[in-house]
Design a protein around this motif. Structure first.
Motif, PDB file in Angstrom:
ATOM      1  N   ILE A  26       1.027  -1.174  -0.071  1.00  0.00           N
ATOM      2  CA  ILE A  26      -0.073  -0.112  -0.395  1.00  0.00           C
ATOM      3  C   ILE A  26       0.790   1.244  -0.056  1.00  0.00           C
ATOM      4  O   ILE A  26       1.578   1.578   0.766  1.00  0.00           O
ATOM      5  N   GLY A  27       0.969   2.123  -1.227  1.00  0.00           N
ATOM      6  CA  GLY A  27       1.690   3.147  -1.292  1.00  0.00           C
ATOM      7  C   GLY A  27       0.836   4.432  -0.978  1.00  0.00           C
ATOM      8  O   GLY A  27       1.480   5.353  -0.625  1.00  0.00           O
ATOM      9  N   ALA A  28      -0.465   4.287  -1.563  1.00  0.00           N
ATOM     10  CA  ALA A  28      -1.292   5.445  -1.411  1.00  0.00           C
ATOM     11  C   ALA A  28      -2.685   5.097  -1.402  1.00  0.00           C
ATOM     12  O   ALA A  28      -3.063   3.897  -2.168  1.00  0.00           O
ATOM     13  N   VAL A  29      -3.545   5.809  -0.829  1.00  0.00           N
ATOM     14  CA  VAL A  29      -4.975   5.554  -1.017  1.00  0.00           C
ATOM     15  C   VAL A  29      -5.670   6.984  -1.058  1.00  0.00           C
ATOM     16  O   VAL A  29      -5.358   7.957  -0.421  1.00  0.00           O
ATOM     17  N   SER A  30      -6.548   6.930  -2.049  1.00  0.00           N
ATOM     18  CA  SER A  30      -7.178   8.224  -2.309  1.00  0.00           C
ATOM     19  C   SER A  30      -8.915   7.785  -2.349  1.00  0.00           C
ATOM     20  O   SER A  30      -9.061   7.048  -3.115  1.00  0.00           O
ATOM     21  N   THR A  31      -9.834   8.611  -1.717  1.00  0.00           N
ATOM     22  CA  THR A  31     -11.205   8.366  -1.841  1.00  0.00           C
ATOM     23  C   THR A  31     -11.745   9.711  -2.291  1.00  0.00           C
ATOM     24  O   THR A  31     -11.443  10.653  -1.973  1.00  0.00           O
ATOM     25  N   ALA A  32     -12.680   9.370  -3.422  1.00  0.00           N
ATOM     26  CA  ALA A  32     -13.279  10.628  -3.890  1.00  0.00           C
ATOM     27  C   ALA A  32     -14.658  10.429  -3.850  1.00  0.00           C
ATOM     28  O   ALA A  32     -15.229   9.281  -3.673  1.00  0.00           O
ATOM     29  N   TYR A  33     -15.337  11.344  -3.563  1.00  0.00           N
ATOM     30  CA  TYR A  33     -16.793  11.468  -3.066  1.00  0.00           C
ATOM     31  C   TYR A  33     -17.658  12.629  -3.762  1.00  0.00           C
ATOM     32  O   TYR A  33     -16.916  13.843  -3.709  1.00  0.00           O
ATOM     33  N   LEU A  34     -18.846  12.471  -3.704  1.00  0.00           N
ATOM     34  CA  LEU A  34     -19.773  13.596  -4.476  1.00  0.00           C
ATOM     35  C   LEU A  34     -19.930  14.647  -3.505  1.00  0.00           C
ATOM     36  O   LEU A  34     -20.333  14.231  -2.330  1.00  0.00           O
ATOM     37  N   VAL A  35     -19.742  15.844  -3.897  1.00  0.00           N
ATOM     38  CA  VAL A  35     -20.221  16.949  -2.783  1.00  0.00           C
ATOM     39  C   VAL A  35     -21.378  17.622  -3.458  1.00  0.00           C
ATOM     40  O   VAL A  35     -22.067  18.363  -2.703  1.00  0.00           O
ATOM     41  N   HIS A  36     -21.590  17.582  -4.673  1.00  0.00           N
ATOM     42  CA  HIS A  36     -22.649  17.869  -5.359  1.00  0.00           C
ATOM     43  C   HIS A  36     -23.024  17.263  -6.723  1.00  0.00           C
ATOM     44  O   HIS A  36     -22.075  16.770  -7.207  1.00  0.00           O
TER      45      HIS A  36
ATOM     46  N   CYS B 126     -20.491   8.146 -10.479  1.00  0.00           N
ATOM     47  CA  CYS B 126     -21.419   9.024  -9.486  1.00  0.00           C
ATOM     48  C   CYS B 126     -21.270   8.364  -8.119  1.00  0.00           C
ATOM     49  O   CYS B 126     -22.479   8.121  -7.702  1.00  0.00           O
ATOM     50  N   GLN B 127     -20.478   7.939  -7.615  1.00  0.00           N
ATOM     51  CA  GLN B 127     -20.303   7.132  -6.509  1.00  0.00           C
ATOM     52  C   GLN B 127     -19.233   7.203  -5.816  1.00  0.00           C
ATOM     53  O   GLN B 127     -18.253   7.645  -6.393  1.00  0.00           O
ATOM     54  N   THR B 128     -19.272   7.056  -4.261  1.00  0.00           N
ATOM     55  CA  THR B 128     -17.839   7.003  -3.834  1.00  0.00           C
ATOM     56  C   THR B 128     -16.957   6.005  -4.300  1.00  0.00           C
ATOM     57  O   THR B 128     -17.429   4.855  -4.002  1.00  0.00           O
ATOM     58  N   VAL B 129     -15.802   6.376  -4.401  1.00  0.00           N
ATOM     59  CA  VAL B 129     -14.637   5.525  -4.825  1.00  0.00           C
ATOM     60  C   VAL B 129     -13.296   5.550  -4.184  1.00  0.00           C
ATOM     61  O   VAL B 129     -12.876   6.632  -4.137  1.00  0.00           O
ATOM     62  N   THR B 130     -12.946   4.503  -3.659  1.00  0.00           N
ATOM     63  CA  THR B 130     -11.544   4.517  -2.849  1.00  0.00           C
ATOM     64  C   THR B 130     -10.520   3.642  -3.802  1.00  0.00           C
ATOM     65  O   THR B 130     -10.912   2.473  -4.289  1.00  0.00           O
ATOM     66  N   VAL B 131      -9.390   4.236  -4.157  1.00  0.00           N
ATOM     67  CA  VAL B 131      -8.580   3.663  -4.942  1.00  0.00           C
ATOM     68  C   VAL B 131      -7.163   3.444  -4.114  1.00  0.00           C
ATOM     69  O   VAL B 131      -6.752   4.309  -3.429  1.00  0.00           O
ATOM     70  N   VAL B 132      -6.866   2.044  -3.944  1.00  0.00           N
ATOM     71  CA  VAL B 132      -5.577   1.778  -3.115  1.00  0.00           C
ATOM     72  C   VAL B 132      -4.676   1.450  -4.048  1.00  0.00           C
ATOM     73  O   VAL B 132      -4.952   0.412  -5.148  1.00  0.00           O
ATOM     74  N   MET B 133      -3.428   1.824  -4.365  1.00  0.00           N
ATOM     75  CA  MET B 133      -2.318   1.632  -5.116  1.00  0.00           C
ATOM     76  C   MET B 133      -0.992   1.376  -4.330  1.00  0.00           C
ATOM     77  O   MET B 133      -0.839   1.962  -3.477  1.00  0.00           O
ATOM     78  N   GLY B 134      -0.327   0.048  -4.909  1.00  0.00           N
ATOM     79  CA  GLY B 134       0.869  -0.065  -4.456  1.00  0.00           C
ATOM     80  C   GLY B 134       1.564  -1.039  -5.584  1.00  0.00           C
ATOM     81  O   GLY B 134       1.364  -2.253  -5.834  1.00  0.00           O
ATOM     82  N   ILE B 135       2.783  -0.228  -6.402  1.00  0.00           N
ATOM     83  CA  ILE B 135       3.466  -0.874  -7.283  1.00  0.00           C
ATOM     84  C   ILE B 135       5.005  -0.721  -6.999  1.00  0.00           C
ATOM     85  O   ILE B 135       5.397   0.503  -6.702  1.00  0.00           O
ATOM     86  N   HIS B 136       5.665  -1.686  -7.205  1.00  0.00           N
ATOM     87  CA  HIS B 136       6.959  -1.675  -6.899  1.00  0.00           C
ATOM     88  C   HIS B 136       7.884  -2.754  -7.966  1.00  0.00           C
ATOM     89  O   HIS B 136       7.682  -3.821  -7.571  1.00  0.00           O
ATOM     90  N   PHE B 137       8.704  -2.133  -8.560  1.00  0.00           N
ATOM     91  CA  PHE B 137       9.598  -2.873  -9.379  1.00  0.00           C
ATOM     92  C   PHE B 137      11.103  -2.387  -9.132  1.00  0.00           C
ATOM     93  O   PHE B 137      11.530  -0.964  -9.170  1.00  0.00           O
ATOM     94  N   ASP B 138      11.994  -2.986  -8.707  1.00  0.00           N
ATOM     95  CA  ASP B 138      13.406  -2.596  -8.444  1.00  0.00           C
ATOM     96  C   ASP B 138      13.989  -1.658  -9.757  1.00  0.00           C
ATOM     97  O   ASP B 138      14.014  -2.123 -10.958  1.00  0.00           O
ATOM     98  N   HIS B 139      14.713  -0.712  -9.613  1.00  0.00           N
ATOM     99  CA  HIS B 139      15.695  -0.170 -10.546  1.00  0.00           C
ATOM    100  C   HIS B 139      15.021   0.155 -11.859  1.00  0.00           C
ATOM    101  O   HIS B 139      15.365   0.189 -12.799  1.00  0.00           O
ATOM    102  N   LEU B 140      13.865   0.956 -11.600  1.00  0.00           N
ATOM    103  CA  LEU B 140      13.118   1.257 -12.812  1.00  0.00           C
ATOM    104  C   LEU B 140      13.966   2.405 -13.639  1.00  0.00           C
ATOM    105  O   LEU B 140      14.377   3.443 -12.821  1.00  0.00           O
ATOM    106  N   GLN B 141      14.023   2.571 -15.125  1.00  0.00           N
ATOM    107  CA  GLN B 141      14.423   3.706 -15.758  1.00  0.00           C
ATOM    108  C   GLN B 141      13.059   4.751 -15.811  1.00  0.00           C
ATOM    109  O   GLN B 141      11.994   3.978 -15.703  1.00  0.00           O
ATOM    110  N   ARG B 142      13.298   5.698 -16.115  1.00  0.00           N
ATOM    111  CA  ARG B 142      12.322   6.696 -16.568  1.00  0.00           C
ATOM    112  C   ARG B 142      11.305   6.255 -17.507  1.00  0.00           C
ATOM    113  O   ARG B 142       9.871   6.241 -17.108  1.00  0.00           O
ATOM    114  N   SER B 143      11.751   5.447 -18.720  1.00  0.00           N
ATOM    115  CA  SER B 143      10.853   5.107 -19.361  1.00  0.00           C
ATOM    116  C   SER B 143       9.901   3.817 -19.195  1.00  0.00           C
ATOM    117  O   SER B 143       8.995   4.087 -19.527  1.00  0.00           O
TER     118      SER B 143
END
Length: 113
Positions: A31-41, A75-92
């Motif tokens: 788990i590197g990051a978690v974002s929850t998006a929800y409707l406010v209007h 049009c609903q609450t969505v939580t995205v959990v992401m964790g991606i890791h690979f060693d020694h990645l180049q920018r490309s």
């Protein structure tokens, strides 16, 4: 090193009542990051996003975007959990992984209400 990142990355959808949890992982999953998006209007649709990330991780740059995109589309609450890791990645390779995850989310949303 040539890697097939498309085969190593996964997107999993879990219904949580009327909400949605999306887990995107690959390589050494974590788990590197978690974002929850929800409707406010509703009309027009406005979404607020709350994000937490583990120090030193960069996944929040994508989880915020993906959570907002999914919440606005579904049009609903969505939580995205992401964790991606690979060693020694180049920018490309990082750019390739970003592009692949963007395509995965776009494919996921295709055909959904």
């Amino acid at each position: 090193m040539t890697a097939n990142y498309a085969e190593a990355l996964t997107l999993e959808e879990i219904e949580v009542g009327r909400d949605k949890l999306i887990i995107i992982k690959g390589g050494e999953a974590h788990i590197g990051a978690v974002s929850t998006a929800y409707l406010v209007h509703n009309n027009p649709i406005r979404v607020k996003v709350e994000t937490m990330s583990v120090p030193g991780h960069k996944e929040h740059l994508l989880t915020e975007k993906f959570a907002r995109q999914c919440a606005e589309h579904l049009c609903q609450t969505v939580t995205v959990v992401m964790g991606i890791h690979f060693d020694h990645l180049q920018r490309s390779e990082i750019d390739q992984i970003v592009s692949l995850t963007e395509s995965m989310v776009a494919s996921f949303l295709e055909g959904k209400v």
